[in-house]
Design an enzyme around this catalytic site. Structure first.
Site, PDB file in Angstrom:
ATOM      1  N   GLU A 144      20.155  -1.596  21.229  1.00 32.92           N
ATOM      2  CA  GLU A 144      21.510  -2.150  21.589  1.00 32.92           C
ATOM      3  C   GLU A 144      21.579  -2.990  22.742  1.00 32.92           C
ATOM      4  O   GLU A 144      20.967  -2.513  23.832  1.00 32.92           O
ATOM      5  CB  GLU A 144      22.466  -1.182  21.047  1.00 32.92           C
ATOM      6  CG  GLU A 144      22.829  -0.170  20.146  1.00 32.92           C
ATOM      7  CD  GLU A 144      21.906   0.922  20.061  1.00 32.92           C
ATOM      8  OE1 GLU A 144      21.757   1.500  18.865  1.00 32.92           O
ATOM      9  OE2 GLU A 144      21.479   1.222  21.138  1.00 32.92           O
ATOM     10  N   TYR A 156      15.247 -10.707  24.068  1.00 29.87           N
ATOM     11  CA  TYR A 156      14.979 -10.091  22.915  1.00 29.87           C
ATOM     12  C   TYR A 156      14.614 -10.939  21.636  1.00 29.87           C
ATOM     13  O   TYR A 156      13.614 -10.572  20.894  1.00 29.87           O
ATOM     14  CB  TYR A 156      16.066  -9.087  22.406  1.00 29.87           C
ATOM     15  CG  TYR A 156      16.138  -7.980  23.547  1.00 29.87           C
ATOM     16  CD1 TYR A 156      15.466  -7.700  24.474  1.00 29.87           C
ATOM     17  CD2 TYR A 156      17.502  -7.611  23.728  1.00 29.87           C
ATOM     18  CE1 TYR A 156      15.843  -6.691  25.496  1.00 29.87           C
ATOM     19  CE2 TYR A 156      18.103  -6.814  24.675  1.00 29.87           C
ATOM     20  CZ  TYR A 156      17.145  -6.313  25.537  1.00 29.87           C
ATOM     21  OH  TYR A 156      17.375  -5.497  26.706  1.00 29.87           O
TER      22      TYR A 156
END
Length: 193
Positions: A144, A156
Site C-alpha cells: 500500500e 513501484y
C-alpha cells in the site's frame, strides 16, 4: 490420525526449511549505481535508526513504533527486514511478510533517508523482495502507498506494480487513502508443485 499428523508435520517442516533457506541472507557488500553499500538483515539494535528514518521521511511522525518493529523482527519464519548502510549509517530499510496461503509477499514498510533518495536504494530493496517471492513460488508482491505519494507510486510502477484498488481512510492519524499496488511474479500454482 497418526498418518495425518506425520504428513502435516512433513509438509510444514519442508515449507519452513524452504522459507529459512530463501529468507536467510548473509550480510554483504552490494553495489547500487556504482556505490558500495552494506546489506544486512535488520536487528533489534537497528530499530532506533529505522524510527529516525521514518521521522525524517514522514514529517516527524513514525507510522510504526519500536514495539511494532520488534514484533516483526521476532517473526523470522515468514518475515524479512533488510537494512542498507554506508559508512555505518543506516540509509534505508524494507520489511516484507511472505504468505503461502495467499501466495503473496506483502511489503509492509520501506523508507530511504531523504539525502539518499533517487539513488536506487528503494528500487534495489524492492527488487530483492520480488526475487525472494519468486524463489518461494509466490504469485504476487503487494503493498500500500499513500494516495498523495505519487513519486513512490511511479517507482513501484517502474518495477512492474499495477494499481489494484483504493483503501479509504487507511492511514492512522490523517486517514489518507491508500493505493493498493500488486506485481504478478509470473509464477503459477502448477509451477510450484
Amino acid at each position: 490420525m497418526k498418518k495425518f499428523k506425520d504428513w502435516y508435520r512433513q509438509i510444514f517442516q519442508v515449507q519452513e526449511a524452504k522459507y529459512q533457506d530463501v529468507l536467510d541472507i548473509k550480510n554483504h557488500e552490494v553495489y547500487i549505481q556504482d556505490v558500495a553499500y552494506f546489506l544486512a538483515k535488520a536487528q533489534f539494535t537497528d530499530i532506533p535508526e529505522m524510527l529516525g528514518i521514518e521521522r525524517a521521511v514522514y514529517g516527524g511522525k513514525t507510522p510504526w513504533d519500536s514495539a511494532a518493529f520488534a514484533s516483526e523482527l521476532r517473526r523470522e519464519t515468514d518475515r524479512l527486514y533488510l537494512v542498507l548502510r554506508r559508512n555505518d549509517r543506516l540509509l534505508a530499510f524494507i520489511g516484507c511478510t511472505f504468505n503461502d496461503v495467499k501466495s503473496d509477499a506483502h511489503i509492509t514498510n520501506i523508507a530511504v533517508v531523504t539525502d539518499y533518495q533517487n539513488r536506487g536504494l528503494g528500487h534495489f530493496l524492492i527488487a530483492v523482495m520480488i526475487k525472494k517471492a519468486r524463489h518461494l513460488g509466490l504469485q504476487q508482491v503487494s503493498l500500500e502507498v499513500r494516495r498523495s505519494n505519487v513519486r513512490a507510486q511511479s517507482l513501484y510502477q517502474d518495477l512492474g506494480f499495477e494499481k489494484a484498488g483504493i483503501k479509504k481512510g487507511y492511514y492512522f492519524g490523517d486517514h489518507e487513502d491508500a493505493v493498493d499496488m500488486v506485481l504478478t511474479t509470473g509464477i503459477s500454482d502448477h509451477d510450484t508443485v
